[in-house]
Design a protein around this motif. Structure first.
Motif, PDB file in Angstrom:
ATOM      1  N   ILE A 109      44.837  18.353  83.026  1.00 16.47           N
ATOM      2  CA  ILE A 109      46.163  18.629  82.474  1.00 16.47           C
ATOM      3  C   ILE A 109      46.519  17.582  81.411  1.00 16.47           C
ATOM      4  O   ILE A 109      46.408  16.381  81.650  1.00 16.47           O
ATOM      5  CB  ILE A 109      47.236  18.631  83.579  1.00 16.47           C
ATOM      6  N   HIS A 110      46.881  18.064  80.229  1.00 17.05           N
ATOM      7  CA  HIS A 110      47.395  17.199  79.171  1.00 17.05           C
ATOM      8  C   HIS A 110      48.832  17.647  78.876  1.00 17.05           C
ATOM      9  O   HIS A 110      49.285  18.654  79.406  1.00 17.05           O
ATOM     10  CB  HIS A 110      46.563  17.326  77.894  1.00 17.05           C
ATOM     11  N   SER A 111      49.505  16.914  78.022  1.00 13.77           N
ATOM     12  CA  SER A 111      50.846  17.348  77.652  1.00 13.77           C
ATOM     13  C   SER A 111      51.105  17.057  76.181  1.00 13.77           C
ATOM     14  O   SER A 111      50.896  15.946  75.712  1.00 13.77           O
ATOM     15  CB  SER A 111      51.879  16.641  78.532  1.00 13.77           C
ATOM     16  N   GLN A 136      51.931  12.365  71.123  1.00 15.45           N
ATOM     17  CA  GLN A 136      51.174  11.617  72.117  1.00 15.45           C
ATOM     18  C   GLN A 136      50.953  12.523  73.315  1.00 15.45           C
ATOM     19  O   GLN A 136      51.854  13.257  73.698  1.00 15.45           O
ATOM     20  CB  GLN A 136      52.024  10.390  72.509  1.00 15.45           C
ATOM     21  N   CYS A 137      49.769  12.461  73.910  1.00 16.95           N
ATOM     22  CA  CYS A 137      49.568  13.165  75.166  1.00 16.95           C
ATOM     23  C   CYS A 137      50.506  12.515  76.184  1.00 16.95           C
ATOM     24  O   CYS A 137      50.530  11.305  76.325  1.00 16.95           O
ATOM     25  CB  CYS A 137      48.120  13.074  75.637  1.00 16.95           C
ATOM     26  N   ALA A 138      51.280  13.331  76.889  1.00 12.33           N
ATOM     27  CA  ALA A 138      52.320  12.776  77.751  1.00 12.33           C
ATOM     28  C   ALA A 138      52.038  13.028  79.227  1.00 12.33           C
ATOM     29  O   ALA A 138      52.951  13.030  80.053  1.00 12.33           O
ATOM     30  CB  ALA A 138      53.674  13.348  77.360  1.00 12.33           C
ATOM     31  N   GLU A 139      50.781  13.298  79.552  1.00 14.55           N
ATOM     32  CA  GLU A 139      50.433  13.506  80.960  1.00 14.55           C
ATOM     33  C   GLU A 139      49.153  12.725  81.195  1.00 14.55           C
ATOM     34  O   GLU A 139      48.154  12.978  80.516  1.00 14.55           O
ATOM     35  CB  GLU A 139      50.203  15.004  81.213  1.00 14.55           C
ATOM     36  N   PHE A 140      49.187  11.776  82.121  1.00 11.69           N
ATOM     37  CA  PHE A 140      48.015  10.913  82.296  1.00 11.69           C
ATOM     38  C   PHE A 140      46.763  11.756  82.519  1.00 11.69           C
ATOM     39  O   PHE A 140      46.715  12.565  83.438  1.00 11.69           O
ATOM     40  CB  PHE A 140      48.214   9.956  83.466  1.00 11.69           C
ATOM     41  N   CYS A 141      45.762  11.568  81.638  1.00 11.64           N
ATOM     42  CA  CYS A 141      44.613  12.471  81.660  1.00 11.64           C
ATOM     43  C   CYS A 141      43.301  11.715  81.711  1.00 11.64           C
ATOM     44  O   CYS A 141      42.252  12.247  81.362  1.00 11.64           O
ATOM     45  CB  CYS A 141      44.654  13.399  80.454  1.00 11.64           C
ATOM     46  N   GLY A 142      43.326  10.468  82.129  1.00  8.62           N
ATOM     47  CA  GLY A 142      42.089   9.714  82.255  1.00  8.62           C
ATOM     48  C   GLY A 142      42.126   8.453  81.416  1.00  8.62           C
ATOM     49  O   GLY A 142      43.154   8.071  80.869  1.00  8.62           O
ATOM     50  N   GLN A 191      41.242   7.285  78.490  1.00  5.38           N
ATOM     51  CA  GLN A 191      41.725   7.096  77.120  1.00  5.38           C
ATOM     52  C   GLN A 191      42.986   7.905  76.819  1.00  5.38           C
ATOM     53  O   GLN A 191      43.251   8.265  75.677  1.00  5.38           O
ATOM     54  CB  GLN A 191      40.604   7.416  76.127  1.00  5.38           C
ATOM     55  N   HIS A 192      43.750   8.185  77.868  1.00  7.57           N
ATOM     56  CA  HIS A 192      45.005   8.930  77.725  1.00  7.57           C
ATOM     57  C   HIS A 192      45.897   8.330  76.634  1.00  7.57           C
ATOM     58  O   HIS A 192      46.484   9.042  75.820  1.00  7.57           O
ATOM     59  CB  HIS A 192      45.713   8.932  79.072  1.00  7.57           C
ATOM     60  N   ALA A 193      45.993   6.998  76.606  1.00  4.12           N
ATOM     61  CA  ALA A 193      46.890   6.352  75.647  1.00  4.12           C
ATOM     62  C   ALA A 193      46.386   6.507  74.218  1.00  4.12           C
ATOM     63  O   ALA A 193      47.152   6.373  73.266  1.00  4.12           O
ATOM     64  CB  ALA A 193      47.061   4.868  75.984  1.00  4.12           C
ATOM     65  N   HIS A 194      45.081   6.766  74.054  1.00  2.00           N
ATOM     66  CA  HIS A 194      44.518   6.982  72.720  1.00  2.00           C
ATOM     67  C   HIS A 194      44.331   8.467  72.450  1.00  2.00           C
ATOM     68  O   HIS A 194      43.347   8.879  71.850  1.00  2.00           O
ATOM     69  CB  HIS A 194      43.186   6.250  72.573  1.00  2.00           C
ATOM     70  N   MET A 195      45.221   9.270  72.955  1.00  2.00           N
ATOM     71  CA  MET A 195      45.149  10.698  72.690  1.00  2.00           C
ATOM     72  C   MET A 195      46.422  11.071  71.952  1.00  2.00           C
ATOM     73  O   MET A 195      47.369  11.593  72.513  1.00  2.00           O
ATOM     74  CB  MET A 195      45.018  11.464  74.008  1.00  2.00           C
ATOM     75  N   ARG A 196      46.413  10.751  70.675  1.00  2.00           N
ATOM     76  CA  ARG A 196      47.598  11.004  69.876  1.00  2.00           C
ATOM     77  C   ARG A 196      47.338  12.174  68.938  1.00  2.00           C
ATOM     78  O   ARG A 196      46.213  12.562  68.697  1.00  2.00           O
ATOM     79  CB  ARG A 196      47.932   9.776  69.036  1.00  2.00           C
TER      80      ARG A 196
HETATM   81 CU   LIG Z   1      45.662  14.009  77.498  1.00  2.00          CU
END
Ligand SMILES: [Cu+2]
Ligand code: HEC
Length: 325
Positions: A158-160, A193-199, A201-206
């Motif tokens: 799940i991503h957001s 920004q991806c707003a759902e913790f997804c692993g 590199q979640h914070a680098h999913m812009r």
């Molecule tokens: Cu994500």
């Protein structure tokens, strides 16, 4: 070092600076709630201070004279009435915002399919004519003033999708389609920004959203539809050889060449994008070289392996990739 390269600001990133119809509705609701709650808080605190100051060890209400009892009942009733009114106001404002948010749909929108992947965004511009469809990644362009329908999917977890200047969040859920309507009302480059913790590199999913006037957008669309430009110089030709002879083709597509894999972002018009690695780093020659040689230092755990090249090969490869306008 890691942190020196891992922060790329491309535009504003704030729900309080709405740049689109939807975000403006949400911002309006937020302001009503903020001021409503501030006033309520102020009134409650004032009542508290007053009660403390006028402290008067009164006997039990049962023992109050009749007139004083009626006063207490009246004050409590008024307070309950005001509370109900405030809650009704908040509910009305929320419902009307929800309604406004649902009103963007049009018959003939621009439709963009977005697939969340660990840890980047695959983007497909849909079109009735299949040959007009094309893929890109991590950067979407939208025309100013026109509703855009985003069809949201996930390839793994799940991503957001969240671009605060344009709209609220919407999840991308494996095996399910979600949708979000956005409209940008002023040109600009907006960061999401991806707003759902997804692993890892979640914070680098812009994601970057570029809102352009209609004509400029049409120009971009036409350019993206074309296959990759043919190499013009000798080193670019050599660079394409290096690219096609390497593992790159197992994961990437460059339309117009034999590279047609979809495990990583489409690189057909890589040089037209502002960032690399889902907006982890700016798209400059130096960062591109760093990414190809050692993507794991920039974005540990991401699904692209490191590579080694002779200096001459790397130069040629960079010349080629930089020509993919
Ligand atoms: Cu994500
Ligand atoms: C095993 C699959 C794999 C191989 C092999 C591979 N890549 Fe990648 N590449 C990826 C993935 C996955 C990403 C996205 C990583 C991310 O942002 O999380 C990526 C991202 C990139 C990007 C950034 C694209 C963007 O828009 O953000 C570039 C440029 C790139 N790769 C070039 C190359 C080149 C050149 C080669 C060959 C030397 C190569 N890749 C080999 C999987 C691969």
């Amino acid at each position: 070092m890691l942190f020196a390269v891992s922060c790329t600001r491309v535009g504003p990133h704030s729900a309080l600076e709405p740049a689109g119809t939807q975000a403006a509705h949400i911002d309006g609701l937020w302001r009503q709630l903020l001021w409503g709650c501030t006033i309520v808080y102020g009134v409650v605190m004032a009542a508290l201070v007053l009660a403390v100051l006028k402290h008067n060890p009164a006997p039990d209400t049962q023992d109050l004279p009749e007139a004083a009892r009626r006063r207490v009942v009246r004050i409590v009733s008024i307070a309950v009435g005001i509370t109900i009114l405030v809650l009704a106001w908040f509910m009305g404002a929320t419902l009307s915002t929800e309604r406004q948010l649902a009103q963007l749909e049009t018959k003939n929108p621009l439709t963009v399919k977005i697939t969340g992947r660990q840890w980047w965004w695959e983007v497909l511009y849909e079109d009735q004519t299949p040959s007009n469809q094309f893929q890109t990644a991590n950067e979407i362009h939208v025309p100013v003033g026109r509703p855009v329908h985003l069809r949201l999917f996930s390839a793994d977890v799940i991503h957001s999708f969240w671009v605060p200047n344009l709209h609220g969040k919407r999840d991308l859920i494996p095996g399910r389609e979600n949708s979000l309507w956005i409209q940008a009302d002023r040109p600009g480059v907006y960061e999401g920004q991806c707003a759902e913790f997804c692993g890892m590199q979640h914070a680098h999913m812009r994601i970057v959203v570029v809102a352009q006037p209609e004509e400029e957008f049409e120009g971009w669309l036409q350019a993206q539809r074309r296959p990759a430009p043919e190499p013009e110089t000798e080193t670019q030709v050599r660079g394409r050889e290096v690219f096609l002879a390497n593992t790159c083709v197992m994961c990437h597509t460059v339309r117009g060449t034999t590279a047609g894999s979809r495990a990583g972002p489409d690189l057909t018009h890589l040089a037209s994008r502002r960032t690399l690695g889902a907006a982890s780093i700016p798209n400059t020659r130096g960062h591109l070289a760093g990414w190809i040689l050692d993507p794991q230092t920039i974005k540990p755990g991401n699904h692209m392996p490191p590579h080694t090249f002779e200096a001459e090969e790397l130069r040629a490869l960079l010349d080629y990739l930089e020509s993919l306008k």
